[in-house]
Structures are given as C-alpha cells and as structure tokens.
Design an enzyme around this catalytic site. Sequence first.
Site, short mmCIF file in Angstrom:
data_model
loop_
_atom_site.label_atom_id
_atom_site.label_comp_id
_atom_site.label_asym_id
_atom_site.label_seq_id
_atom_site.Cartn_x
_atom_site.Cartn_y
_atom_site.Cartn_z
N GLY A 169 1.06 -1.06 -0.23
CA GLY A 169 0.41 -0.06 0.41
C GLY A 169 0.98 0.96 0.46
O GLY A 169 0.35 2.10 -0.21
N ASN A 170 1.81 1.31 0.22
CA ASN A 170 2.80 2.09 1.01
C ASN A 170 3.36 2.48 -1.10
O ASN A 170 4.28 3.38 -0.98
CB ASN A 170 4.08 2.48 1.63
CG ASN A 170 3.15 2.28 2.64
OD1 ASN A 170 2.79 3.06 3.34
ND2 ASN A 170 3.95 1.31 3.96
N LYS A 178 -3.21 -5.45 15.28
CA LYS A 178 -2.96 -4.23 13.78
C LYS A 178 -3.32 -2.95 13.65
O LYS A 178 -4.66 -2.59 14.20
CB LYS A 178 -2.83 -4.60 12.31
CG LYS A 178 -3.04 -4.25 11.17
CD LYS A 178 -1.42 -4.25 10.66
CE LYS A 178 -1.54 -4.02 9.48
NZ LYS A 178 -0.70 -4.11 9.25
N LYS A 202 -1.74 -8.43 3.48
CA LYS A 202 -2.65 -8.58 2.46
C LYS A 202 -1.76 -9.50 1.46
O LYS A 202 -1.49 -10.52 0.18
CB LYS A 202 -2.49 -7.51 1.21
CG LYS A 202 -0.57 -7.14 1.54
CD LYS A 202 -0.27 -6.83 -0.63
CE LYS A 202 1.89 -6.31 -0.60
NZ LYS A 202 1.94 -6.25 0.54
N LYS A 219 6.51 -11.24 5.22
CA LYS A 219 6.49 -11.54 3.40
C LYS A 219 7.00 -12.89 3.17
O LYS A 219 6.71 -13.94 2.39
CB LYS A 219 7.08 -10.06 3.27
CG LYS A 219 6.42 -9.46 2.60
CD LYS A 219 7.70 -8.40 2.51
CE LYS A 219 6.34 -6.95 2.41
NZ LYS A 219 5.79 -6.24 3.33
#
Length: 330
Positions: free
Chosen positions: A29-30, A147, A231, A293
Amino acid sequence: PALVEPPPPTALAGRTLVITKGIVVAVGGNALIKDKHRISVKSQGAAVLESSQRIAALVDAGYTPVVTHGNGPQVGFLLRRAELAVGELPPLPLDVLGADTQGATGYLFARSLRGCLAERDIDRQVVAVVTQSLVDPDDPAFAEPSKPIGSFMDEAEAREHEQRDGWVLREDSGRGWRRVVASPQPLDILERRVIGSLVDSGCVVVACGGGGIPVRREGAGYVGVEAVIDKDFASALLANQLGVEDFAICTAVDAVSLGYNTPAQGDLRELTIQEAERHLAEGQFGKGSMAPKIQAAISFLRNGGRRVVITSLARLRDAVDGRAGTVITR
C-alpha cells in the site's frame, strides 16, 4: 445489431503475444502513494501509474498477472476523514472501508494498466474485482488484536473510544495511542472462481486489495468483520487457489537481507524454505515488515507453489527473470 466476437486474448495490434503462465504480484500500500503525509488522488494515481508500467512489462514478457495490493495508508486516510466528520456523518465499519479502497485503487490500476498495455500495442482487458476473504471468528488473533489503524490520539481520547465504541487501544512507542484490530488468517477467497475464469480468458485482474474484505459465515450468507488481513497472506492463498507457480512480493527494498540496517547487512539471492525458516527463528526479519512476507512465501511454497520472488517494483521484471531480487524455492 449482431454480436461481434471479441478478439482472442492473444490478439495484439500488429503482433502476437505468447502467454506463458500466470503470476500473482503483490504491491504494498505504501508503494501506491507519493506523499505519505498528504495523500491525494493525484499522488496515488501517479504512484499506481509507475506500478502499472512495471506490471505491463511482465505482460509483454508473456505473463498474465493477478495484481494484489495493500491499503493501509488508504484506509488510514478514510478513517481520518471520518474523524473530521464526527457529528456530521456516521462512521463506516472496516469492511466497508476495505471495499471503498479496493474499488478506488482497482479503478486507478485498471485505468493505468489499460494505458500502459496500449502503449505496448497489447490489447488486453483489465478487470478489478472487489474481493472478500473468509476468516474464522474463533481465530486466536481476535483475542489479541495487534494491527494498528487510524490516527494517534492522547490517552483521554483513547479511553473515550474504549468506553463508547468498544475499541482496543495501545500506546505506540511514546507517539500516542492507536486503535488496534485483529489480523486473522484468510481461509478462502470467495471470488477465486471468478478471478480464475478471468485469468483463463486472458484478463489482467486486480484483486484481494488490502488482503480482501474480512467476512465470516452467518447462516447461509456472510457478514463483515472488524479486522485487517495481511495482504501477503491473502495473496499467497489466492496464488495457491489459482494454481499459479510464481508469486512476486514487491516491497521497498531490492532484495531480502540479513543484518538489515547494520554494517554487516548482506543481500540474499536464493533461499530454500528451510533456510528461510531458520533466519525467521533467529529474528533476522522485522516482525512488521519482512517477516510476514517470508511467512507468506513459505505458505505459498508448502501448498504447491514453485517460486517466490521478493524485490522492489523497479526490479520486478529483472527479478522474475532471475537477474535480481531474492528467490525462495522449496
């Protein structure tokens, strides 16, 4: 008027594209904003255009990508708008905010990708799918929300939200208090069959924005959940469900490193699952950055995937071709 048969997905203006295989490309998103302190549609559009140019290069190389993306800054932006509108407009739940950001970002991607593909004489449909991710209401994450979302606030405001809205809030390293929500594991991507059909027809699909809208089963249907899904985990699950062999995770660095931000920092070009797990156990990867990740990569590989590439958007094409980034294999 008689219906005109559309051209096959391999048809191009003046040349033929050989489609070799699918790939899921996860974009953070960044990476979709230019100015973190002043998010605007114009700045997001410029950032999405840069991402689209990199992804179009993959299509030109014979891939049919499914593009997934983060939405943390975008949701934060909408939450801030809601805070400023308190007393004027009702607040929106997280599932609806997720849908809003999926629709807006999907539109920006579809618009930009169409243009980037056209510049390369590639005639390909681009479709954005608002995607829901099924979660288990008994997931342990709901007992330990972690979160952070939304703006920082002082303790008095935090206590007010706690009592009035039932929020869970945590102090964040002396910077103030923030709301925290659960980040459960996705169990299923509800639109997976639709996405698979679109990919099979040659479409470039944008899906699973922000990890997908978290929903749980209720009777014969589904209801939204106040949670945020990682995500990369949702992208790994979708990649497995689509049966693609390759999964690319785009991040802020060109490659995964050991000793990150220390004098001993060194990039890793190749990793096996076992090596990745060992480095995870040693704490080599940041909990809120690279560790998820790597965990998503391991999940994808253990469930049938062939290869994961972790790199920056700028090096995406080179990394997929094996000339850059970090490659993780079974």
